[in-house]
Structure formats: structure tokens, C-alpha cells
Design an enzyme around this catalytic site. Structure first.
Site, PDB file in Angstrom:
ATOM      1  N   GLY A 265       0.871  -1.167   0.000  1.00 11.27           N
ATOM      2  CA  GLY A 265       0.000   0.000   0.000  1.00 11.27           C
ATOM      3  C   GLY A 265       0.908   1.216   0.000  1.00 11.27           C
ATOM      4  N   ALA A 266       0.664   2.127  -0.936  1.00  9.57           N
ATOM      5  CA  ALA A 266       1.593   3.235  -1.139  1.00  9.57           C
ATOM      6  C   ALA A 266       1.892   4.019   0.142  1.00  9.57           C
ATOM      7  CB  ALA A 266       1.066   4.137  -2.253  1.00  9.57           C
TER       8      ALA A 266
ATOM      9  N   ARG B 104      10.795  -1.069  -4.532  1.00  4.80           N
ATOM     10  CA  ARG B 104       9.662  -1.083  -5.470  1.00  4.80           C
ATOM     11  C   ARG B 104       9.674   0.203  -6.283  1.00  4.80           C
ATOM     12  NH1 ARG B 104       4.129  -3.148  -3.565  1.00  4.80           N
ATOM     13  NH2 ARG B 104       4.134  -3.790  -5.746  1.00  4.80           N
TER      14      ARG B 104
ATOM     15  N   ASP C  81      -1.050   4.701  -6.482  1.00  5.00           N
ATOM     16  CA  ASP C  81       0.375   4.548  -6.180  1.00  5.00           C
ATOM     17  C   ASP C  81       1.200   5.720  -6.703  1.00  5.00           C
ATOM     18  OD1 ASP C  81      -0.764   1.616  -6.255  1.00  5.00           O
ATOM     19  OD2 ASP C  81       1.007   1.623  -4.982  1.00  5.00           O
TER      20      ASP C  81
ATOM     21  N   ASN D  96      -2.097   2.666 -10.416  1.00  3.94           N
ATOM     22  CA  ASN D  96      -2.616   1.928  -9.261  1.00  3.94           C
ATOM     23  C   ASN D  96      -2.538   0.445  -9.612  1.00  3.94           C
ATOM     24  OD1 ASN D  96      -3.823   1.875  -6.609  1.00  3.94           O
ATOM     25  ND2 ASN D  96      -5.753   1.323  -7.560  1.00  3.94           N
ATOM     26  N   LYS D  97      -2.913  -0.387  -8.674  1.00  2.00           N
ATOM     27  CA  LYS D  97      -2.840  -1.845  -8.850  1.00  2.00           C
ATOM     28  C   LYS D  97      -3.380  -2.286 -10.215  1.00  2.00           C
ATOM     29  CE  LYS D  97      -1.581  -4.361  -6.635  1.00  2.00           C
ATOM     30  NZ  LYS D  97      -0.162  -4.760  -6.872  1.00  2.00           N
TER      31      LYS D  97
END
Lengths: 348, 348
Positions: B46-47, B86, B235, B245-246
Site C-alpha cells: 500500500g503506497a 519497489r 500509487d 494503481n494496482k
């Protein structure tokens, strides 16, 4: 060639698709209940394949009751039980009706051995026609591909879903052999992973380049221009051209439209429900929550969680570029094209 | 309340999210490498949460090297290693930069104990601000909900993804408490199932009705009018309002547009990349193929299959109804709204 369904006199061999790709194992069905159970558990799956399996299920049922004084009522019960295995794919009902219409040519005074022989011939004919239908769909479909492209498919409409080459994957095989398909992106197709387990497996067997993605990657793959066409199978097509197919197909069709990518459906005429006006009326099977909450026996979601698990969705005909049948390629307006198709079938 | 990240003097406790929902277990990080590894393995994810974790990672690194003559070069190495865990979420770099800018106020003649104390205060401040930011986002976001609706979310932008209530799920919690959200549909979010494992779990803990679906059911759920809004986290957000995002978020956004459903993004200002013009330039992390080919250690796809496994996608701002930040709700044209946001931040 891969044969997912084989008939050996008193035994129907069904390739157990729930064990693929880890194990290649056939189920020996010597009575109709085993066939019904195999359909229910998706050990045999794919609209055309379950039609063929049900046809042989009726032959097995007829043989089981051949010496019974209740042969005819038993045969009706067999047909009814097989018909209750799955609600959405229309090929199942089509095959059962076709078998029962052969039986209805006989009566109580007929020799049961003759009835059984006629049923066996009909089931063999259905399987043979499926093979032939696959090949015709493959050729008609391949004509839609003129330059080398990558295609995306959802679920498995392949050799494993039919008695032959497959519908959507039959087209892929033919277009690949002509140099016009270079790669297939296979959605893994949750919850039961028919894409990752079955489509990937059968295309690899044929050395066709295939890449698997999770279902939620489809949009991004299109956005990045990694695929130029979509081709899927169908479980039921209504008079207006709406298509019921594996859950997720509708989402893929919307994404294809957004990216101006043609969306093709490949299906035999046995998939058409000529009694139903539109997809709104198609019954959608909902399956057990554990398909979503568990994986290979391992729980992956909290205990007591609510689940919505429809096995199919309906793609409106407005999102479909063409429907490829063994009688040729249909394009919109589908009401007209499907009415014409009906005339053609009657004329043959 | 659920606390996914806790700081206990010389130890950072991270709730191991890879074990949820089956096991609630904290990882005790006593050195920065354990933090880096936890970020890499998505044990913390989670960012906003990885930003907070990285900040404390720097504190742990500084403490480790407090007696070293190479303190300053070691600290740089710690920051660099944490930054390489990441590539997509910008909060990670934002937190690291903020920590290093605190460190840069000191020099070689400073007392290292003072540096470490300042770093620890800064990390604690980042975590506290995250908590506060979550609460502000929750309140601004809840104002968008005026009548009871069902919402859909993708992945997990909840308490587990932050140090507080969550971003998207913070809004859900607030709107639920006001009676304006009645149910949450959680996409399971393959390959790592953050929706089924994490979102479902944390909403159940709060007694908020939640239904999980596989990712490919989203379109059908919208078509059947089972959800009336979408809310997700982010993100990275670029100057034009594009949102990384995801993976799968982009597809959900396209489907929301097709069904005229508002698509909301909830994210703190630390998610904005004010150096990047558009989403085209965001580096997208690709993760290991085994995430797709295996499940809980069990192979589910054929050996040797090719896989495409991007962890994120980019949703263009044209598909986004509003972006909810702790400074208020942004609407398009996003170039202007985000330029104004930058002014606001500077002004505070």
C-alpha cells in the site's frame, strides 16, 4: 490430435479437465450418472463438449435400462437428469432433444435393441458433426485474419471444449497455420482458471505462442496495443445476437470496444437459442462460493465472507463485431443475420 | 483500531499482510534490511504504508551505523537500498527524500545521536500525518456520498495500506457510518488477492457488509446495477491527473465509464509526482511469473508457459470523476486542479 471425448462401445472416456495441466487422466463413464456428475463438476466442460457428452450419456442410460420393463420412463428420467446438470449452455438441451427425438421415432412395441442402436448412431453423428463444424468454423474464422496479429481469448473454447479443433481456438489454429496469428494472450479466467490451465496447455501442445495474464490485465494489454483482436466461444446466443459466455466475457467486450479492437465470437449453430429473443432471459448459473474463497483446498478469503459467483455473463450484440458459425460469418444487424441462418439450417 | 505499522523504540512492527486472513502475525524489524525485504515481498504494502515503513527503515539504518565512522555514507546506502525495493509507488521516494532532507540539516561535525533523534521524530511525524491525512480524506470523500449506494473497490487501499483508516476504505468507513454506503464489492485482485484477503478481512472486522467477486465479474456487477460508485487508492498521480494503481484499475475505470458510474481515487498528496507530466512515463513494476503460474505453492499453469505480470497500470485522468486528497476534492481539468494543489501545499 488431442481427444477430450472418446466413445468405446459401452464406455465414454472423458479427459478430466479439472486435473489439467498437472495430470492427463480420462474418466471411464460406464453409466449415465457418471456423465452427469462429470458435467456438473466441470470435469467435462465447454458448450459443444457437454452436448456431445450428454448425447453419449443418453446412450449409456438407454443401455442400462435395456432390460427394464420401464425402459421408456427410465429414458425420460435419464434425459431429465442430464438436462439438470447445468442451466446456461444451450448445446446441452439441443443434444438431449435431438437424441430424444430419435427415440420418439420408436414406440412401446419396438425392439429396444433397435432404439439403442439408433441412439448410439445419433450420438456418434453429433460427435462427428462437431468435428466437422469445428473445421468449418476454423476456416470461416481464419478469413477474418489477413495480417499477422496477436489475439486475446477468455476461458477455453478449444479442443477441450469440443470434440474437435475447438471453436475460438479452432480459428486460432487455422489462422496461426496461415501465418496470421503470432501469439495468443490467454486470460487465466478465474475462478476455475480454464485459461491458465486449459487454453495455455492445449496451445502449447500445438506450439502456438501463448502468454497467460490474470483477468484484470486485459485492459492494460489492450491499452499497450499488445493484442489486435479478441476471439471467444459462446454458451448461448439469442435471436438478437446477445451472447452468454464465461463470466468476464462482457468486460473483455467493453474493453475491446474502448480500444477499437474487433471482438469475435465463434460458435456452432447448436449454441443458438432460436426460442429466445434476447440475452436478458438467459438463466445464469451461480456456482458455489468455495470456488472463489478457496484455491486447491486452501482458504484465501476470510471465513463467513459473502460471495457472488455467476458462472456466465451476457455480452450484448452491439459489442460483437462478428459471430463465426459453420454456416459462415454473421454480422449485424444480428436479428436479420440470425433469421437468415435459421432459414439456411432448415434448407440443408 | 487495526494497526498495520507500530513503532516501539528500536523495533518496527509490521503486520505481515501475506499471511492474512489466515494468520495475524507481526514482523519484528530490528534492522533496515528486514524492512526492505518486507516491502519487496509485499509483507507491508500500500503506497502510504510503504512510505511510513521506509521512513522507520531509515531510522533503523541510522541506529545500526550510529557508531560507524562511515555513518553518512552508510545512511546514503540505506536510503538507496530502501528506494530500490519497489519502483512504482511514489510515496516511497517521497518519504525517503523527506527523511534525507532532515538528515541533510546536519553535517559531519554534528552529534550522530542528534541526527538519529531528528530522524526518529520525522518518521513518527510522517506516521502521525498519515493518520491525520486518512481522516481528512475520509471526511472529504464522504461528502461525495449523499444517498445509500453500494460501491466497488479494487485491491486494498485500507487501514492495511496506510498507518490509519485507509484512503479509499477510509472514505468507505466514513460514508458507511453516515448511512450512505450499504455494501462494498471487493474485486479479489489477482495475482496476490489483496481484495479477497485484505479488503474483505478489514471491512469484516468493522462489520461493513462486503461481497467478494473475481476480477472478471466487475463488468457484470455493474451491468446488473449492483454498484453505483467505484473508489480506489493510488500509487502515483502525475501532473495531468493520470493515476498509477494496482493492475486492473484501468479496466475497472473503463467499465465504470461504460456504465456511467462515478470513479473516485483517494490518495494523499504524497502520492502526487509533481515532477512528472503524464502517466506515460511512470515506471511499471513487473513481478515474478510464479505469482501468476502458482497458487499457494501449487502450480496451476503448464510448465514453461510465458507470463506477463505487470503489478500496476495507469488510468488516464479522463476516466476519473474526482481525486480525493487531504486538501479537498480535485476535479478536472486536472492540470489546473493539481497546479492549485501544489500552491496550497506550499502555502501551508
Amino acid at each position: 490430435m488431442l481427444q477430450s471425448i472418446q466413445w468405446k462401445e459401452n464406455c465414454l472416456l472423458l479427459l478430466n479437465q479439472t486435473l489439467l495441466p498437472n495430470k492427463v487422466e480420462y474418466i471411464e463413464c460406464r453409466d449415465y450418472q457418471v456423465v452427469a456428475e462429470a458435467i456438473r463438476r466441470l470435469e467435462v466442460r465447454g458448450a459443444p463438449a457437454i452436448g456431445v457428452a450428454a448425447a453419449f450419456g443418453i446412450v449409456l442410460g438407454a443401455k442400462e435400462f435395456s432390460n427394464s420393463q420401464y425402459f421408456w420412463t427410465s429414458l425420460l428420467k435419464v434425459a431429465e437428469e442430464l438436462g439438470q446438470t447445468r442451466p446456461t449452455a444451450v448445446n446441452l438441451f439441443w443434444a438431449i432433444e435431438r437424441m430424444m427425438s430419435v427415440a420418439s421415432r420408436y414406440d412401446k412395441n419396438s425392439d429396444i435393441a433397435d432404439v439403442i442402436l439408433a441412439l448410439e448412431h445419433e450420438a456418434i453423428a453429433i460427435a462427428a458433426e462437431d468435428l466437422d463444424m469445428n473445421s468449418k468454423i476454423a476456416h470461416f474464422g481464419a478469413e477474418l485474419f489477413n495480417i499477422p496479429v496477436s489475439v486475446l481469448t477468455h476461458c477455453n473454447a478449444g479442443a477441450l471444449a469440443t470434440a474437435g479443433l475447438g471453436t475460438a481456438l479452432g480459428v486460432v489454429r487455422q489462422a496461426f497455420s496461415e501465418g496470421n496469428i503470432t501469439r495468443v494472450f490467454a486470460d487465466e479466467t478465474r475462478p476455475l482458471l480454464q485459461g491458465a490451465r486449459l487454453t495455455a496447455w492445449e496451445l502449447m501442445q500445438d506450439n502456438i505462442p501463448v502468454t497467460i495474464i490474470t483477468d484484470n490485465m486485459t485492459g492494460w494489454v489492450m491499452k499497450k496495443n499488445m493484442v489486435q483482436a479478441v476471439i471467444v466461444g459462446a454458451d448461448r446466443i439469442t435471436l438478437n445476437g446477445d451472447v452468454a459466455n464465461k463470466i468476464g466475457t462482457y468486460g473483455v467486450a467493453v474493453l475491446a470496444k474502448e480500444h477499437n479492437i474487433p471482438f469475435y465470437v465463434a460458435a456452432p449453430v447448436s449454441t443458438f437459442d432460436f426460442t429466445m429473443e434476447s440475452g436478458l432471459n438467459i438463466p445464469i448459473e451461480e456456482r458455489d462460493a468455495t470456488e472463489v474463497t478457496h484455491f486447491a483446498g486452501i482458504r484465501t478469503a476470510p471465513e463467513g465472507i459473502e460471495v457472488f459467483n455467476p458462472a456466465f455473463d451476457v455480452t450484448p450484440s452491439s459489442l460483437i463485431t462478428a459471430i463465426i458459425t459453420e454456416y459462415g460469418v454473421l454480422k449485424g444487424p444480428y436479428n436479420e443475420a440470425i433469421a437468415e441462418l435459421q432459414q439456411k439450417i432448415k434448407g440443408v
